[in-house]
Design a protein around this motif. Structure first.
Motif, PDB file in Angstrom:
ATOM      1  N   ASN A  79       0.821  -1.218   0.000  1.00 27.59           N
ATOM      2  CA  ASN A  79       0.000   0.000   0.000  1.00 27.59           C
ATOM      3  C   ASN A  79       0.849   1.261   0.000  1.00 27.59           C
ATOM      4  O   ASN A  79       0.492   2.269  -0.619  1.00 27.59           O
ATOM      5  N   ILE A  80       1.983   1.218   0.718  1.00 24.91           N
ATOM      6  CA  ILE A  80       2.786   2.428   0.837  1.00 24.91           C
ATOM      7  C   ILE A  80       3.395   2.823  -0.509  1.00 24.91           C
ATOM      8  O   ILE A  80       3.727   3.991  -0.714  1.00 24.91           O
ATOM      9  N   GLY A  81       3.522   1.870  -1.431  1.00 26.28           N
ATOM     10  CA  GLY A  81       4.036   2.200  -2.747  1.00 26.28           C
ATOM     11  C   GLY A  81       3.102   3.087  -3.546  1.00 26.28           C
ATOM     12  O   GLY A  81       3.538   3.801  -4.462  1.00 26.28           O
ATOM     13  N   HIS A  82       1.804   3.079  -3.195  1.00 23.64           N
ATOM     14  CA  HIS A  82       0.848   3.931  -3.895  1.00 23.64           C
ATOM     15  C   HIS A  82       1.051   5.406  -3.549  1.00 23.64           C
ATOM     16  O   HIS A  82       0.495   6.275  -4.223  1.00 23.64           O
ATOM     17  N   LEU A  83       1.826   5.690  -2.501  1.00 25.40           N
ATOM     18  CA  LEU A  83       2.120   7.083  -2.162  1.00 25.40           C
ATOM     19  C   LEU A  83       3.098   7.712  -3.142  1.00 25.40           C
ATOM     20  O   LEU A  83       3.125   8.933  -3.306  1.00 25.40           O
ATOM     21  N   LEU A  84       3.915   6.885  -3.790  1.00 25.57           N
ATOM     22  CA  LEU A  84       4.903   7.403  -4.738  1.00 25.57           C
ATOM     23  C   LEU A  84       4.190   8.076  -5.913  1.00 25.57           C
ATOM     24  O   LEU A  84       3.272   7.518  -6.492  1.00 25.57           O
ATOM     25  N   GLY A 107      14.734   4.344 -11.052  1.00 25.47           N
ATOM     26  CA  GLY A 107      14.686   3.510 -12.245  1.00 25.47           C
ATOM     27  C   GLY A 107      15.030   2.063 -11.984  1.00 25.47           C
ATOM     28  O   GLY A 107      14.400   1.151 -12.537  1.00 25.47           O
ATOM     29  N   ALA A 108      16.025   1.798 -11.137  1.00 20.03           N
ATOM     30  CA  ALA A 108      16.433   0.417 -10.899  1.00 20.03           C
ATOM     31  C   ALA A 108      15.322  -0.362 -10.199  1.00 20.03           C
ATOM     32  O   ALA A 108      15.018  -1.510 -10.553  1.00 20.03           O
ATOM     33  N   GLN A 109      14.697   0.264  -9.203  1.00 18.41           N
ATOM     34  CA  GLN A 109      13.602  -0.410  -8.502  1.00 18.41           C
ATOM     35  C   GLN A 109      12.400  -0.614  -9.413  1.00 18.41           C
ATOM     36  O   GLN A 109      11.749  -1.668  -9.378  1.00 18.41           O
ATOM     37  N   ALA A 110      12.089   0.374 -10.229  1.00 17.56           N
ATOM     38  CA  ALA A 110      10.979   0.238 -11.177  1.00 17.56           C
ATOM     39  C   ALA A 110      11.264  -0.874 -12.177  1.00 17.56           C
ATOM     40  O   ALA A 110      10.378  -1.673 -12.508  1.00 17.56           O
ATOM     41  N   ALA A 111      12.497  -0.946 -12.662  1.00 14.61           N
ATOM     42  CA  ALA A 111      12.864  -1.984 -13.625  1.00 14.61           C
ATOM     43  C   ALA A 111      12.744  -3.371 -13.019  1.00 14.61           C
ATOM     44  O   ALA A 111      12.338  -4.331 -13.696  1.00 14.61           O
ATOM     45  N   GLY A 112      13.071  -3.510 -11.736  1.00 13.63           N
ATOM     46  CA  GLY A 112      12.930  -4.806 -11.085  1.00 13.63           C
ATOM     47  C   GLY A 112      11.492  -5.280 -11.052  1.00 13.63           C
ATOM     48  O   GLY A 112      11.204  -6.460 -11.309  1.00 13.63           O
ATOM     49  N   LEU A 113      10.552  -4.370 -10.763  1.00 17.96           N
ATOM     50  CA  LEU A 113       9.132  -4.747 -10.762  1.00 17.96           C
ATOM     51  C   LEU A 113       8.635  -5.003 -12.180  1.00 17.96           C
ATOM     52  O   LEU A 113       7.817  -5.908 -12.402  1.00 17.96           O
ATOM     53  N   ALA A 114       9.111  -4.226 -13.145  1.00 17.11           N
ATOM     54  CA  ALA A 114       8.720  -4.469 -14.534  1.00 17.11           C
ATOM     55  C   ALA A 114       9.171  -5.845 -14.992  1.00 17.11           C
ATOM     56  O   ALA A 114       8.421  -6.580 -15.658  1.00 17.11           O
ATOM     57  N   GLU A 115      10.388  -6.216 -14.634  1.00 19.48           N
ATOM     58  CA  GLU A 115      10.890  -7.549 -14.978  1.00 19.48           C
ATOM     59  C   GLU A 115      10.022  -8.626 -14.349  1.00 19.48           C
ATOM     60  O   GLU A 115       9.728  -9.653 -14.975  1.00 19.48           O
ATOM     61  N   MET A 166       2.103  -8.004   1.190  1.00 26.03           N
ATOM     62  CA  MET A 166       2.548  -7.892   2.579  1.00 26.03           C
ATOM     63  C   MET A 166       3.936  -8.510   2.702  1.00 26.03           C
ATOM     64  O   MET A 166       4.254  -9.490   2.013  1.00 26.03           O
ATOM     65  N   SER A 167       4.738  -7.927   3.553  1.00 25.48           N
ATOM     66  CA  SER A 167       6.088  -8.431   3.763  1.00 25.48           C
ATOM     67  C   SER A 167       6.067  -9.864   4.303  1.00 25.48           C
ATOM     68  O   SER A 167       5.250 -10.215   5.165  1.00 25.48           O
ATOM     69  N   ALA A 168       6.986 -10.667   3.818  1.00 34.97           N
ATOM     70  CA  ALA A 168       7.113 -12.039   4.300  1.00 34.97           C
ATOM     71  C   ALA A 168       7.548 -12.089   5.756  1.00 34.97           C
ATOM     72  O   ALA A 168       7.474 -13.150   6.388  1.00 34.97           O
ATOM     73  N   ARG A 169       7.959 -10.963   6.319  1.00 34.33           N
ATOM     74  CA  ARG A 169       8.388 -10.919   7.715  1.00 34.33           C
ATOM     75  C   ARG A 169       7.240 -10.567   8.669  1.00 34.33           C
ATOM     76  O   ARG A 169       7.439 -10.534   9.871  1.00 34.33           O
ATOM     77  N   ASP A 170       6.064 -10.298   8.145  1.00 36.45           N
ATOM     78  CA  ASP A 170       4.909 -10.007   8.989  1.00 36.45           C
ATOM     79  C   ASP A 170       4.190 -11.298   9.354  1.00 36.45           C
ATOM     80  O   ASP A 170       4.096 -12.231   8.546  1.00 36.45           O
ATOM     81  N   ALA A 171       3.619 -11.347  10.559  1.00 36.34           N
ATOM     82  CA  ALA A 171       2.986 -12.575  11.037  1.00 36.34           C
ATOM     83  C   ALA A 171       1.761 -12.956  10.228  1.00 36.34           C
ATOM     84  O   ALA A 171       1.406 -14.138  10.156  1.00 36.34           O
ATOM     85  N   LEU A 230      10.490  -1.339  -0.470  1.00 35.90           N
ATOM     86  CA  LEU A 230       9.704  -2.149  -1.394  1.00 35.90           C
ATOM     87  C   LEU A 230      10.587  -2.990  -2.306  1.00 35.90           C
ATOM     88  O   LEU A 230      10.133  -4.015  -2.829  1.00 35.90           O
ATOM     89  N   ALA A 231      11.828  -2.568  -2.496  1.00 36.65           N
ATOM     90  CA  ALA A 231      12.744  -3.347  -3.329  1.00 36.65           C
ATOM     91  C   ALA A 231      13.435  -4.459  -2.548  1.00 36.65           C
ATOM     92  O   ALA A 231      14.159  -5.269  -3.139  1.00 36.65           O
ATOM     93  N   GLY A 232      13.207  -4.521  -1.230  1.00 36.44           N
ATOM     94  CA  GLY A 232      13.861  -5.531  -0.412  1.00 36.44           C
ATOM     95  C   GLY A 232      13.303  -6.918  -0.648  1.00 36.44           C
ATOM     96  O   GLY A 232      12.216  -7.101  -1.199  1.00 36.44           O
ATOM     97  N   PRO A 233      14.028  -7.949  -0.220  1.00 35.72           N
ATOM     98  CA  PRO A 233      13.645  -9.335  -0.520  1.00 35.72           C
ATOM     99  C   PRO A 233      12.331  -9.776   0.129  1.00 35.72           C
ATOM    100  O   PRO A 233      11.702 -10.711  -0.357  1.00 35.72           O
ATOM    101  N   SER A 234      11.894  -9.137   1.201  1.00 36.78           N
ATOM    102  CA  SER A 234      10.637  -9.547   1.819  1.00 36.78           C
ATOM    103  C   SER A 234       9.426  -9.048   1.049  1.00 36.78           C
ATOM    104  O   SER A 234       8.317  -9.537   1.248  1.00 36.78           O
TER     105      SER A 234
END
Length: 704
Positions: free
Chosen positions: A514-519, A585-593, A550-555, A536-540
């Motif tokens: 959800n927090i990505g929608h603030l961008l 750009g790098a983070q956006a490209a990762g999601l595009a991929e 949701m992050s994989a680190r949340d219960a 948001l670019a982190g592995p979780s």
């Protein structure tokens, strides 16, 4: 599936329990079914083309099932399926073989192609039987059909629906009638016979050596009470010629544009305005949030769809306070049905016109603004300014029932949606420890939408000579200050915006998409945007096939949860677009991929959502996901748009060109994008250098 559950492909599952005599109904699964669509009609079958009387299989028209069975047999046996292919909007070819006929060799010599075509008011099939055998072939072909007139909510709940008895048959024709309308099945040159629970079409076919025969039949649905219909004319958007080094992008875009064409709808009493139905099979109707987001994603292809969507929703804008429907003056509706939509197992009873959404109204404002910037004709924008002012009235009052300065929701009807953001499942809003938040709830992304809507509304009010611009700019700045004070929390990786505030104004501290929608909304500072982009670019969160909800680190995380760990294509695309617009750009490209990889895995028809598992090598389906689905298909346009980076401001006379730095998707070009009435060509070379031609006269170009 639960241990001990039983199911057949696409059928209803019954879960085993401690008490063998008890069972609960489960929503039918969709992931292994093939959809063929031309709204408001759709067909769901097995991969072999057979429509079996199980689960959600069937021919549907405008929220009701017309045929619950369409099973083709050759000499009383099912042909052996080889595969299927979508051949464009509303058309699918299913290929099988009839190995018990023809030459007695290992190779099959009798092939059967079943070409299914969906039209706005029914379905037809062309059955092609081709023999390469050296001997004559004689076969009996039958198609068994049944009709149950089941409402979509009965099908969705896994409830029973008895087949209706045919009202008549003769001369190759069967028909059923009810208060819902009439369904007629006609087989060209076939015999027809009614039977208990259905009917049969039959052909006797004789083929000479290396012969060929074509059989035809169709089902026509007469549904005078339908509230949605097929719009006339061609799609309201351009079909650009896109070239990309990564062929996945062109393939995904091609299939997505065909799917979007098949999802076009209009209201029966206002067929001139087109919008997109949300998805097949559950949501093939007007959905405020979904239809708005899909239209917004398609703005690079023209403003016609946005204009139609804005007008349709403005006509149904709230005028009164009604707790049962969630209606309030100025509010944009959530969904439209022909009758009450009731799922008793979930204590859900939604009126035909339901307004239980907290975000559609600010999103409507922003769609109007963005369409204006992309060149929507000034007169069409001006005609919607009164609806804009009504929406602002809702934002100033009913959107904040407790007066704390945040936009929040609560279901006061006790039988509506418990959660009223885009994550609207009952368990979607969870704390880091897994507990569920209690309403009233102020969602994080909705505060961003409201901030952006206020600033966009101020620009529109100023431009069209209406008062209030300064008020709404002040509103936005005050909201930003409150947000910064109340929403930010500390997590294992540092500060981040909470998912929501609960009824006690406690931050709901799960890390979510959800927090990505603030961008891109302007609510965050540059430093705060960088924090969000990094998290948001982190592995979780970034799972390789998109962005987890949701992050994989949340219960509360579960990769097969509807909103707490799955991946939604539109959600990933929205966040990707925000990252691209803000220069990450790098983070956006990762999601595009991730979206391109998922598109390839799902045959370039992205589903509504899929599982958020990692490390499996391919995405797993979410078993009840809609497919095709409007904002998932529109995500392909967003990927191409982010790569090219074209951001016009027609009223301001400027165009910004800001492609992804370094061309991480390789060279990309598009001929036939739309800015106003102009056809625009954009290209980005392998070094990331952009070029553009065809801009409207007098527009200045800025290259970032």
């Amino acid at each position: 599936m639960l241990v001990g559950a039983t199911s057949e492909p696409g059928g209803e599952s019954v879960a085993a329990s401690a008490d063998p005599g008890s069972a609960r109904r489960l929503q039918p699964l969709l992931h292994d079914l093939v959809g063929t669509v031309m709204a408001p009609t759709s067909a769901l079958s097995g991969p072999d083309g057979q429509v079996r009387p199980a689960g959600v299989q069937g021919l549907f028209h405008a929220d009701r099932r017309a045929l619950s069975q369409v099973v083709l047999l050759v000499d009383g046996r099912e042909p052996e399926a080889l595969g299927h292919v979508h051949e464009g909007a509303g058309r699918t070819r299913f290929v099988s073989v009839v190995r018990w006929h023809g030459d007695a060799i290992a190779d099959p010599t009798v092939r059967l192609d079943r070409v299914r075509e969906i039209g706005a008011y029914g379905m037809g099939e062309r059955v092609e039987i081709v023999s390469t055998a050296s001997v004559p072939v004689a076969v009996t072909v039958t198609i068994d059909v049944a009709c149950d007139f089941a409402p979509i909510e009965v099908v969705k709940s896994g409830g029973p629906a008895a087949a209706a008895e045919p009202d008549g048959s003769g001369a190759g024709e069967l028909w059923w009638k009810s208060e819902a309308g009439r369904v007629t099945v006609v087989g060209e040159a076939a015999s027809a016979e009614a039977a208990p629970g259905g009917g049969r079409l039959q052909w006797e076919v004789s083929l000479p050596p290396r012969g060929r025969a074509v059989l035809r039949w169709e089902a026509v649905v007469d549904d005078p009470a339908a509230i949605v219909v097929a719009p006339a004319g061609a799609p309201e958007w351009s079909r650009p010629e896109v070239s990309a080094a990564d062929r996945r992008l062109t393939r995904l875009l091609g299939q997505s544009l065909e799917d979007l064409r098949s999802l076009r709808l209009a209201e029966a009493d206002a067929p001139e305005d087109t919008f997109l139905g949300a998805g097949v099979p559950w949501f093939l109707t007007l959905f405020g949030r979904d239809s708005i987001w899909a239209a917004r994603m398609l703005l690079p292809l023209g403003t016609g769809l946005a204009a139609g969507t804005l007008r349709v929703l403005a006509r149904r804008q709230g005028t009164r306070v009604d707790a049962a429907s969630g209606e309030a003056p100025g509010k944009i509706m959530h969904e439209l049905r022909r009758h009450e939509f009731a799922l008793e197992s979930e204590n859900l009873r939604l009126p035909a016109a339901y307004y239980g959404t907290i975000d559609a109204t600010p999103l409507w404002i922003t769609l109007l603004h963005d369409a204006w910037r992309w060149g929507m004709p000034e007169g069409e924008v001006a005609a919607l300014v009164p609806a804009l002012e009504a929406a602002l009235g809702w934002l100033a009052g009913h959107a904040d029932p407790d007066g704390d300065g945040f936009i929040e929701y609560v279901d006061t009807s006790s039988h509506g949606l418990a959660n009223q953001g885009w994550k609207d499942s009952g368990d979607a809003v969870r704390f880091h420890h897994g507990g569920q938040a209690r309403p009233p709830i102020a969602l994080v992304e909705v505060q961003g939408y409201a901030y952006q809507a206020a600033r966009h509304a101020a620009a529109l009010l100023d431009a069209f000579g209406r008062p209030g611009g300064s008020r709404w700019r002040d509103y936005a700045e005050a909201l930003a200050a409150r947000f910064r004070e109340r929403f930010w929390v500390d997590g294992p990786d540092g500060p981040f915006p909470a998912l929501a505030l609960d009824r006690d104004k406690r931050p709901v501290d799960a890390l979510t998409s959800n927090i990505g929608h603030l961008l891109g909304t302007g609510l965050l500072s540059a430093e705060e945007s960088e924090r969000v982009a990094g998290l948001l670019a982190g592995p979780s969160m970034a799972e390789g096939f998109g962005l987890r909800t949701m992050s994989a680190r949340d219960a509360g995380f579960s990769p097969l949860s509807y909103h707490c760990g799955s991946i939604w294509a539109h959600d990933t695309a929205i966040v990707m677009a925000g990252l691209a617009r803000e220069g990450f750009g790098a983070q956006a490209a990762g999601l595009a991929e991730g979206l391109l990889a998922a598109g390839e895995a799902f045959g370039y028809r992205l589903p509504e959502l899929y599982a958020g598992d990692g490390g499996l090598g391919r995405p797993l389906p979410y078993p009840a996901a809609c497919r095709p689905q409007a904002w998932s298909a529109a995500a392909a346009v967003t990927v191409a748009h982010a790569a090219l980076g074209l951001y016009p401001d027609v009223p301001g006379g400027r165009v910004l060109l800001r492609p992804l730095a370094g061309a991480p998707l390789g060279p990309v070009s598009a001929r036939g994008l739309r800015i106003g009435d102009a056809s625009v060509d954009v290209a980005v070379d392998s070094a990331g250098r952009p070029t553009v031609s065809g801009l409207p006269a007098g527009m200045a170009l800025d290259i970032a």
